[in-house]
Design a protein around this motif. Structure first.
Motif, short mmCIF file in Angstrom:
data_model
loop_
_atom_site.label_atom_id
_atom_site.label_comp_id
_atom_site.label_asym_id
_atom_site.label_seq_id
_atom_site.Cartn_x
_atom_site.Cartn_y
_atom_site.Cartn_z
N LEU A 56 0.83 -1.20 0.00
CA LEU A 56 0.00 0.00 0.00
C LEU A 56 0.86 1.26 0.00
CD1 LEU A 56 -2.82 -1.16 2.43
CD2 LEU A 56 -3.00 -0.83 -0.05
N ASN A 57 1.99 1.21 0.70
CA ASN A 57 2.92 2.35 0.69
C ASN A 57 3.44 2.60 -0.72
OD1 ASN A 57 2.77 2.95 3.42
ND2 ASN A 57 4.54 1.74 3.96
N ARG A 58 3.83 1.53 -1.41
CA ARG A 58 4.32 1.67 -2.78
C ARG A 58 3.25 2.25 -3.71
NH1 ARG A 58 6.27 -3.43 -1.60
NH2 ARG A 58 4.73 -4.36 -3.00
N ALA A 59 1.98 1.93 -3.41
CA ALA A 59 0.86 2.41 -4.22
C ALA A 59 0.47 3.85 -3.88
CB ALA A 59 -0.34 1.48 -4.05
N GLY A 60 1.04 4.39 -2.79
CA GLY A 60 0.80 5.79 -2.47
C GLY A 60 -0.01 6.06 -1.22
N VAL A 61 -0.16 5.07 -0.35
CA VAL A 61 -0.91 5.26 0.88
C VAL A 61 -0.02 4.97 2.08
CG1 VAL A 61 -2.85 4.42 2.27
CG2 VAL A 61 -3.13 4.72 -0.17
N ASP A 62 0.01 5.89 3.02
CA ASP A 62 0.73 5.68 4.28
C ASP A 62 -0.28 5.32 5.35
OD1 ASP A 62 3.25 6.41 3.27
OD2 ASP A 62 2.85 8.53 3.64
N LEU A 63 -0.04 4.23 6.06
CA LEU A 63 -0.87 3.84 7.19
C LEU A 63 -0.15 4.31 8.45
CD1 LEU A 63 -1.69 0.26 5.91
CD2 LEU A 63 -3.23 2.22 5.97
N LEU A 64 -0.77 5.21 9.18
CA LEU A 64 -0.15 5.80 10.35
C LEU A 64 -0.61 5.08 11.61
CD1 LEU A 64 -0.83 9.52 9.36
CD2 LEU A 64 1.21 8.15 8.86
N SER A 65 0.34 4.51 12.34
CA SER A 65 0.00 3.83 13.58
C SER A 65 -0.16 4.87 14.68
CB SER A 65 1.06 2.81 13.96
OG SER A 65 2.28 3.45 14.25
N GLU A 66 -0.62 4.43 15.82
CA GLU A 66 -0.92 5.32 16.93
C GLU A 66 0.28 6.16 17.35
OE1 GLU A 66 -3.11 5.06 21.26
OE2 GLU A 66 -2.54 3.24 20.22
N HIS A 67 1.48 5.60 17.30
CA HIS A 67 2.66 6.30 17.78
C HIS A 67 3.55 6.83 16.66
CE1 HIS A 67 1.55 5.15 21.78
NE2 HIS A 67 1.45 3.90 21.37
N MET A 68 3.07 6.80 15.43
CA MET A 68 3.83 7.31 14.30
C MET A 68 3.73 8.83 14.26
SD MET A 68 3.37 6.05 10.41
CE MET A 68 4.73 6.05 9.31
N ARG A 69 4.80 9.47 13.85
CA ARG A 69 4.81 10.94 13.80
C ARG A 69 3.77 11.45 12.81
NH1 ARG A 69 6.48 15.78 14.49
NH2 ARG A 69 7.31 17.13 12.87
#
Length: 90
Positions: A56-69
């Motif tokens: 998904l990151n390669r396709a252009g989507v970032d999944l942000l976890s609870e503690h991610m900046r």
């Protein structure tokens, strides 16, 4: 941790069905279905989850976890320009 709703939202942003991330990550369709059917955090094999997140990151989507900046904090999904198109529709 990534939630099932984040995975569903990521697919919606990309306008793809469950089969597409399965193919992108080299996983089976039932694996994606089970991940998205989880209550809360995605349950399953960590290696499989990482494959989906990376695809998904390669396709252009970032999944942000609870503690991610993130400027506003919290979990989320961010759409950006994909690294590669991976046969995605325009």
């Amino acid at each position: 941790m990534i939630t099932a709703s984040q995975l569903r939202t990521a697919r919606a942003l990309l306008n793809i069905d469950q089969k597409t991330p399965a193919e992108m990550a080299g996983l089976s369709l039932p694996t994606i279905h089970r991940m998205e059917a989880s209550q809360g955090n995605v349950r399953g094999v960590v290696d499989s989850l990482m494959k989906v997140i990376n695809a998904l990151n390669r396709a252009g989507v970032d999944l942000l976890s609870e503690h991610m900046r993130s400027d506003d904090g919290g979990r989320g999904v961010r759409f950006r320009h994909p690294d590669t198109l991976l046969g995605m529709p325009d």
